[in-house]
Design a protein around this motif. Sequence first.
Motif, PDB file in Angstrom:
ATOM      1  N   ALA A 193     -51.815  33.428  27.918  1.00 26.08           N
ATOM      2  CA  ALA A 193     -52.100  34.171  29.147  1.00 26.08           C
ATOM      3  C   ALA A 193     -50.914  35.046  29.543  1.00 26.08           C
ATOM      4  CB  ALA A 193     -52.438  33.199  30.280  1.00 26.08           C
ATOM      5  N   VAL A 194     -49.714  34.486  29.509  1.00 32.04           N
ATOM      6  CA  VAL A 194     -48.516  35.226  29.923  1.00 32.04           C
ATOM      7  C   VAL A 194     -48.266  36.408  29.005  1.00 32.04           C
ATOM      8  CG1 VAL A 194     -46.008  35.084  30.137  1.00 32.04           C
ATOM      9  CG2 VAL A 194     -47.429  33.260  31.058  1.00 32.04           C
ATOM     10  N   GLU A 195     -48.296  36.181  27.697  1.00 33.33           N
ATOM     11  CA  GLU A 195     -47.945  37.257  26.770  1.00 33.33           C
ATOM     12  C   GLU A 195     -49.003  38.355  26.733  1.00 33.33           C
ATOM     13  OE1 GLU A 195     -47.526  35.077  23.183  1.00 33.33           O
ATOM     14  OE2 GLU A 195     -49.645  35.215  22.640  1.00 33.33           O
ATOM     15  N   ALA A 237     -53.476  38.284  30.603  1.00 37.10           N
ATOM     16  CA  ALA A 237     -54.936  38.161  30.627  1.00 37.10           C
ATOM     17  C   ALA A 237     -55.311  36.783  31.139  1.00 37.10           C
ATOM     18  CB  ALA A 237     -55.512  38.349  29.223  1.00 37.10           C
ATOM     19  N   TYR A 238     -56.526  36.662  31.652  1.00 34.22           N
ATOM     20  CA  TYR A 238     -57.060  35.339  31.945  1.00 34.22           C
ATOM     21  C   TYR A 238     -57.345  34.620  30.631  1.00 34.22           C
ATOM     22  CZ  TYR A 238     -57.768  35.799  36.983  1.00 34.22           C
ATOM     23  OH  TYR A 238     -57.572  35.909  38.340  1.00 34.22           O
ATOM     24  N   VAL A 239     -57.154  33.301  30.639  1.00 39.43           N
ATOM     25  CA  VAL A 239     -57.571  32.465  29.510  1.00 39.43           C
ATOM     26  C   VAL A 239     -58.510  31.387  30.042  1.00 39.43           C
ATOM     27  CG1 VAL A 239     -56.866  30.930  27.644  1.00 39.43           C
ATOM     28  CG2 VAL A 239     -55.435  32.887  28.239  1.00 39.43           C
ATOM     29  N   LEU A 240     -59.698  31.324  29.461  1.00 40.25           N
ATOM     30  CA  LEU A 240     -60.671  30.283  29.765  1.00 40.25           C
ATOM     31  C   LEU A 240     -60.726  29.378  28.548  1.00 40.25           C
ATOM     32  CD1 LEU A 240     -63.541  32.545  31.195  1.00 40.25           C
ATOM     33  CD2 LEU A 240     -61.495  31.699  32.360  1.00 40.25           C
ATOM     34  N   ALA A 241     -60.082  28.223  28.626  1.00 39.76           N
ATOM     35  CA  ALA A 241     -59.916  27.325  27.488  1.00 39.76           C
ATOM     36  C   ALA A 241     -60.714  26.059  27.736  1.00 39.76           C
ATOM     37  CB  ALA A 241     -58.436  26.995  27.281  1.00 39.76           C
ATOM     38  N   CYS A 242     -61.779  25.867  26.950  1.00 36.56           N
ATOM     39  CA  CYS A 242     -62.724  24.773  27.189  1.00 36.56           C
ATOM     40  C   CYS A 242     -62.696  23.781  26.037  1.00 36.56           C
ATOM     41  CB  CYS A 242     -64.134  25.340  27.359  1.00 36.56           C
ATOM     42  SG  CYS A 242     -65.370  24.089  27.769  1.00 36.56           S
ATOM     43  N   GLY A 243     -62.256  22.549  26.326  1.00 33.36           N
ATOM     44  CA  GLY A 243     -62.168  21.520  25.296  1.00 33.36           C
ATOM     45  C   GLY A 243     -63.255  20.478  25.424  1.00 33.36           C
ATOM     46  N   PRO A 270     -53.470  35.800  34.688  1.00 34.44           N
ATOM     47  CA  PRO A 270     -52.604  36.663  33.861  1.00 34.44           C
ATOM     48  C   PRO A 270     -51.111  36.439  34.067  1.00 34.44           C
ATOM     49  CG  PRO A 270     -54.359  37.946  34.879  1.00 34.44           C
ATOM     50  CD  PRO A 270     -54.385  36.602  35.525  1.00 34.44           C
ATOM     51  N   TRP A 271     -50.734  35.710  35.089  1.00 29.18           N
ATOM     52  CA  TRP A 271     -49.322  35.399  35.316  1.00 29.18           C
ATOM     53  C   TRP A 271     -48.964  34.032  34.742  1.00 29.18           C
ATOM     54  CZ3 TRP A 271     -45.805  38.800  36.144  1.00 29.18           C
ATOM     55  CH2 TRP A 271     -44.542  38.449  36.639  1.00 29.18           C
ATOM     56  N   ARG A 297     -57.131  41.286  38.796  1.00 31.52           N
ATOM     57  CA  ARG A 297     -55.733  40.859  38.677  1.00 31.52           C
ATOM     58  C   ARG A 297     -55.136  41.233  37.330  1.00 31.52           C
ATOM     59  NH1 ARG A 297     -53.392  35.386  40.170  1.00 31.52           N
ATOM     60  NH2 ARG A 297     -51.570  36.736  40.099  1.00 31.52           N
ATOM     61  N   VAL A 298     -55.961  41.387  36.322  1.00 25.97           N
ATOM     62  CA  VAL A 298     -55.443  41.783  35.008  1.00 25.97           C
ATOM     63  C   VAL A 298     -54.797  43.164  35.105  1.00 25.97           C
ATOM     64  CG1 VAL A 298     -56.042  42.304  32.624  1.00 25.97           C
ATOM     65  CG2 VAL A 298     -57.121  40.369  33.782  1.00 25.97           C
ATOM     66  N   ASP A 299     -55.536  44.123  35.635  1.00 25.82           N
ATOM     67  CA  ASP A 299     -54.989  45.478  35.762  1.00 25.82           C
ATOM     68  C   ASP A 299     -53.795  45.499  36.704  1.00 25.82           C
ATOM     69  OD1 ASP A 299     -56.823  46.573  34.008  1.00 25.82           O
ATOM     70  OD2 ASP A 299     -58.252  47.094  35.588  1.00 25.82           O
ATOM     71  N   VAL A 300     -53.873  44.736  37.792  1.00 27.08           N
ATOM     72  CA  VAL A 300     -52.768  44.702  38.758  1.00 27.08           C
ATOM     73  C   VAL A 300     -51.510  44.127  38.120  1.00 27.08           C
ATOM     74  CG1 VAL A 300     -51.962  43.648  40.907  1.00 27.08           C
ATOM     75  CG2 VAL A 300     -54.265  44.616  40.784  1.00 27.08           C
ATOM     76  N   THR A 301     -51.661  43.032  37.389  1.00 20.29           N
ATOM     77  CA  THR A 301     -50.511  42.391  36.742  1.00 20.29           C
ATOM     78  C   THR A 301     -49.891  43.316  35.701  1.00 20.29           C
ATOM     79  OG1 THR A 301     -51.488  40.200  37.065  1.00 20.29           O
ATOM     80  CG2 THR A 301     -49.749  40.385  35.410  1.00 20.29           C
ATOM     81  N   ARG A 302     -50.737  43.967  34.911  1.00 17.42           N
ATOM     82  CA  ARG A 302     -50.217  44.860  33.874  1.00 17.42           C
ATOM     83  C   ARG A 302     -49.549  46.091  34.465  1.00 17.42           C
ATOM     84  NH1 ARG A 302     -55.221  44.509  29.399  1.00 17.42           N
ATOM     85  NH2 ARG A 302     -54.896  42.283  28.903  1.00 17.42           N
ATOM     86  N   ALA A 303     -49.996  46.540  35.636  1.00 20.56           N
ATOM     87  CA  ALA A 303     -49.374  47.695  36.288  1.00 20.56           C
ATOM     88  C   ALA A 303     -48.083  47.312  37.001  1.00 20.56           C
ATOM     89  CB  ALA A 303     -50.355  48.320  37.284  1.00 20.56           C
ATOM     90  N   ASP A 304     -48.078  46.151  37.665  1.00 19.91           N
ATOM     91  CA  ASP A 304     -46.905  45.729  38.428  1.00 19.91           C
ATOM     92  C   ASP A 304     -45.772  45.254  37.537  1.00 19.91           C
ATOM     93  OD1 ASP A 304     -48.246  46.318  40.731  1.00 19.91           O
ATOM     94  OD2 ASP A 304     -48.645  44.235  41.311  1.00 19.91           O
TER      95      ASP A 304
END
Length: 267
Positions: free
Chosen positions: A190-192, A195-201, A220-221, A243-250
């Motif tokens: 997610a950090v690198e 992006a959001y990560v939806l991880a389902c085990g 994304p943070w 938040r994806v676009d916001v995080t990548r822009a900020d």
Amino acid sequence: MRATLLQIDVDQRESVASRRDRVAAMVRAHADADLVVLPELWPVGAFAAEDFAAEAETADGGPTAEVMSAAARDAGVWLHAGSIVERDVVGGELFNTSLLFSPDGDLAAVYRKIHRFGFDQGEAVLMSSGHDIVTARVPGTVLGLATCYDLRFPEQFRLLLDAGAQTLVVPAGWPARRLAHWRLLVRARAVESQAYVLACGTAGTHAGVEQAGHSMIVDPWGEIVAEAGPAEQALSAEVDVFRVDVTRADFPVLRDRVLGVPTPKPR
């Protein structure tokens, strides 16, 4: 976007057919979600290698695909139906294959797992490797598809990022003994990728391997939005796709990549 991860207990005392019907009922019970996600190889069990060949089915028209298509249509949700043991209709090879259905029940995307786990046994020798980077556009975001062991290979996620992925969907059958790695790797991807990560085990124990559970929705943070425990559970949370676009822009770290990988162009 409301996302629901269904952390299924895979108990080998329950027949595959019964589990299909039970999981389909769970999907229908979450019609309030926009996207429902299931785990890796939940029909048979990710470590039940001795059953792979007998339970293999086709990706389009097989019993799991038919039941999950109907469940997605009845619930009116996008459904990432986890993965199945797919038998290729042409060559007869087995693949660990993820299926994504639209709210109309149409098969919208198919991803064959690229990195096979097992170190010369189990999945690694019984299944063939996929080769395609797969994304799918759903309302509000672009999904990037990966499966379980793929988490350990960040280069695949860079390719998903370059293909436009904003939300990474990772079904898994992750062992409890490596839970710490699961929690670390999900957040790292997610950090690198910002992006959001939806991880389902999966939950429970199959083929003698206790499952980690602990499905996660990570922003994304790298912050954990929601996390399940070890048992069967439905995990739901609101995913703010903006938040994806916001995080990548900020914090525009992705534009500083210099190792021969092209910087994604603004959409």
